[in-house]
Design a protein around this motif. Structure first.
Motif, PDB file in Angstrom:
ATOM      1  N   ASP A 167      -6.357 -12.505 -41.355  1.00 56.01           N
ATOM      2  CA  ASP A 167      -4.910 -12.339 -41.481  1.00 56.01           C
ATOM      3  C   ASP A 167      -4.323 -11.619 -40.267  1.00 56.01           C
ATOM      4  O   ASP A 167      -3.294 -12.038 -39.717  1.00 56.01           O
ATOM      5  CB  ASP A 167      -4.580 -11.537 -42.747  1.00 56.01           C
ATOM      6  N   ILE A 170      -4.409 -14.048 -37.160  1.00 59.63           N
ATOM      7  CA  ILE A 170      -3.400 -15.116 -37.221  1.00 59.63           C
ATOM      8  C   ILE A 170      -2.009 -14.541 -37.024  1.00 59.63           C
ATOM      9  O   ILE A 170      -1.174 -15.119 -36.308  1.00 59.63           O
ATOM     10  CB  ILE A 170      -3.521 -15.875 -38.549  1.00 59.63           C
ATOM     11  N   ARG A 174       0.977 -15.268 -34.233  1.00 57.85           N
ATOM     12  CA  ARG A 174       2.395 -15.498 -34.532  1.00 57.85           C
ATOM     13  C   ARG A 174       3.277 -14.552 -33.715  1.00 57.85           C
ATOM     14  O   ARG A 174       4.278 -14.972 -33.119  1.00 57.85           O
ATOM     15  CB  ARG A 174       2.649 -15.286 -36.033  1.00 57.85           C
ATOM     16  N   ARG A 208     -12.614 -21.294 -39.106  1.00 58.32           N
ATOM     17  CA  ARG A 208     -12.577 -22.013 -40.382  1.00 58.32           C
ATOM     18  C   ARG A 208     -11.156 -22.046 -40.946  1.00 58.32           C
ATOM     19  O   ARG A 208     -10.665 -23.107 -41.387  1.00 58.32           O
ATOM     20  CB  ARG A 208     -13.532 -21.333 -41.363  1.00 58.32           C
ATOM     21  N   ALA A 209     -10.471 -20.897 -40.918  1.00 51.99           N
ATOM     22  CA  ALA A 209      -9.121 -20.814 -41.474  1.00 51.99           C
ATOM     23  C   ALA A 209      -8.138 -21.684 -40.691  1.00 51.99           C
ATOM     24  O   ALA A 209      -7.285 -22.356 -41.284  1.00 51.99           O
ATOM     25  CB  ALA A 209      -8.647 -19.363 -41.470  1.00 51.99           C
ATOM     26  N   LEU A 210      -8.257 -21.697 -39.366  1.00 47.37           N
ATOM     27  CA  LEU A 210      -7.336 -22.483 -38.541  1.00 47.37           C
ATOM     28  C   LEU A 210      -7.568 -23.976 -38.695  1.00 47.37           C
ATOM     29  O   LEU A 210      -6.633 -24.769 -38.514  1.00 47.37           O
ATOM     30  CB  LEU A 210      -7.468 -22.075 -37.074  1.00 47.37           C
ATOM     31  N   GLU A 211      -8.793 -24.376 -39.014  1.00 42.05           N
ATOM     32  CA  GLU A 211      -9.032 -25.799 -39.260  1.00 42.05           C
ATOM     33  C   GLU A 211      -8.533 -26.212 -40.639  1.00 42.05           C
ATOM     34  O   GLU A 211      -8.076 -27.342 -40.823  1.00 42.05           O
ATOM     35  CB  GLU A 211     -10.513 -26.120 -39.088  1.00 42.05           C
ATOM     36  N   ARG A 212      -8.609 -25.317 -41.594  1.00 46.65           N
ATOM     37  CA  ARG A 212      -8.113 -25.630 -42.937  1.00 46.65           C
ATOM     38  C   ARG A 212      -6.592 -25.614 -42.991  1.00 46.65           C
ATOM     39  O   ARG A 212      -5.985 -26.387 -43.735  1.00 46.65           O
ATOM     40  CB  ARG A 212      -8.696 -24.644 -43.943  1.00 46.65           C
ATOM     41  N   GLU A 213      -5.972 -24.738 -42.217  1.00 40.97           N
ATOM     42  CA  GLU A 213      -4.511 -24.640 -42.177  1.00 40.97           C
ATOM     43  C   GLU A 213      -4.084 -24.333 -40.746  1.00 40.97           C
ATOM     44  O   GLU A 213      -3.954 -23.172 -40.372  1.00 40.97           O
ATOM     45  CB  GLU A 213      -4.010 -23.558 -43.127  1.00 40.97           C
ATOM     46  N   PRO A 214      -3.877 -25.384 -39.921  1.00 39.28           N
ATOM     47  CA  PRO A 214      -3.523 -25.163 -38.511  1.00 39.28           C
ATOM     48  C   PRO A 214      -2.270 -24.307 -38.370  1.00 39.28           C
ATOM     49  O   PRO A 214      -1.355 -24.356 -39.196  1.00 39.28           O
ATOM     50  CB  PRO A 214      -3.297 -26.590 -37.982  1.00 39.28           C
ATOM     51  N   LEU A 215      -2.250 -23.521 -37.305  1.00 41.15           N
ATOM     52  CA  LEU A 215      -1.129 -22.623 -37.027  1.00 41.15           C
ATOM     53  C   LEU A 215      -0.174 -23.308 -36.058  1.00 41.15           C
ATOM     54  O   LEU A 215      -0.586 -23.684 -34.944  1.00 41.15           O
ATOM     55  CB  LEU A 215      -1.650 -21.317 -36.425  1.00 41.15           C
TER      56      LEU A 215
END
Length: 402
Positions: A167, A170, A174, A208-215
């Protein structure tokens, strides 16, 4: 160069809540800005390094790294969340001297740090100058989150707790978009990740997180994990075994994890630790103690930290809250789509080589885009030192091919 004590020490800050003690005017200004994830609070200049100074830093690493130019450093302060609540966080941002647009953004997730003073965005940083030299000195912008519990954060340090670090990382990306706009600097959507030790585990979780939910605004091109504890549960079982429990640094790792997990998951510390160490550990790991103050207060054998009944249950594989928490923070059982390189030292006693192999052995047969890179009979720190030159070369290659 980073010292091994700085890399392996551990700390958490047991404070009530996660709000900093700030002047009323500053608090009002932040409230007016909002507390959404990644909302920018401040961009603070931290000075600059010329090409000669960065070259001196980069020359400490093997591989003959050449530095092309200087860099400017900033601290980014922004909003993220901890256990679902808004909290302030910070990180280091290094940018190449003005000229062409950056080749991309390199996010570096650092290894274990004990004190807030050693956070990347603070003057006594242990991590940040090397990454500035190697990557910002060669045309990439660089960001390093301080992590929850370090930098400006007053939360307890969320040590090897993946969700908290993901978190914060990411949300720093942002905030970086807003920081660029504020300073009128151009950016690049190309994103490259690198992490060492605790940061290796976190890089795997972030990838893993960025592939599941791209930023939005970023495209992940590749990641490097160095000596990461990806199979955290299995690693802890190996390290607490009689064969490994007295290895250097083990008591510090276990005390830090016990303290951080008891706070984060809401269980009394004396469920795990003996009364003696349950009483001593929070003060030892309050974020102000140097390694030389902490190490003498811990046992040589890490098994002596724990209540015998807790240790028996853990080693027997019983379904305890601690076992479930370790499983929640595994980052090996997934299959990367963007390329992921795993570097490790075959003589590493801090994060045993089995962790690297566990990630590879799980993901590769399932179609994961990853490769395994043993670095020879080197220890924990040297596995990091040997990884900078090949990582720069690979990120340059990926940048040229985009």
């Amino acid at each position: 160069m980073k010292t091994i004590l700085g890399l392996i020490a551990a700390g958490a800050i047991a404070l009530a809540g996660c709000s900093a003690h700030r002047p009323a005017a500053a608090a009002r200004e932040e409230a007016a800005q909002g507390q959404g994830r990644g909302d920018l609070i401040a961009v603070e200049p931290l000075g600059s390094f010329d090409q000669a100074h960065l070259q001196q830093i980069a020359s400490e690493f093997p591989g003959g790294i050449a530095v092309a130019g200087g860099a400017k450093l900033y601290r980014i302060v922004y909003w993220t969340r901890s256990q679902g609540r808004p909290t302030r966080a910070s990180g280091l941002w290094s940018v190449p001297e003005r000229g062409a647009a950056p080749k991309g953004t390199v996010m570096y997730l650092h290894g274990t740090q004990m004190t807030r003073a050693s956070s990347p965005s603070l003057p006594d940083r242990v991590d940040g100058n090397e990454e500035t030299a190697v990557f910002a000195g060669n045309g990439f912008e660089v960001v390093l989150p301080d992590y929850i519990g370090l930098g400006v954060s007053t939360c307890p340090q969320a040590y090897v707790i993946v969700a908290a670090q993901v978190d914060a990382s990411i949300d720093l990306l942002r905030a970086l978009r807003s920081a660029r706009a504020r300073l009128r600097r151009s950016g690049s959507p190309s994103l490259y990740l690198m992490g060492f030790s605790q940061g290796g585990q976190s890089v795997a979780g972030l990838h893993r997180a960025l592939e599941r939910e791209p930023l939005p605004g970023y495209r992940l091109h590749g990641s490097v994990g160095i000596a990461g504890p990806y199979d955290l549960h299995a690693l802890m079982l190996r390290k607490i075994s009689p064969a490994h429990a007295s290895a250097a640094n083990n008591a510090g790792y276990f005390a830090f994890i016990a303290n951080a997990y008891s706070i984060y998951y809401g269980h009394p510390l004396d469920e795990m630790l003996t009364r003696e160490y349950a009483d001593a550990v929070p003060a030892l790991f309050d974020g102000t103690k140097a390694p030389e103050q902490v190490v003498p207060a811990l046992p040589t054998d890490a098994r002596r930290l724990f209540r015998p009944q807790f240790l028996r249950a853990f080693e027997a594989g019983d379904d305890t809250w601690f076992a479930r928490a370790l499983d929640e923070n595994q980052t090996y059982a997934w299959t990367p789509a963007a390329p992921f390189r795993i570097y490790y030292g075959e003589a590493d006693t801090d994060v045993l080589p089995e962790s690297a192999r566990a990630f590879y052995d799980y993901a590769k047969p399932r179609g994961g885009n990853l490769s395994l890179h043993p670095l020879g009979a080197v220890d924990h720190w040297n596995s990091a030192a040997l990884s900078y030159a090949p990582t720069l070369a690979w990120f340059e290659e990926l940048s040229a091919a985009k």
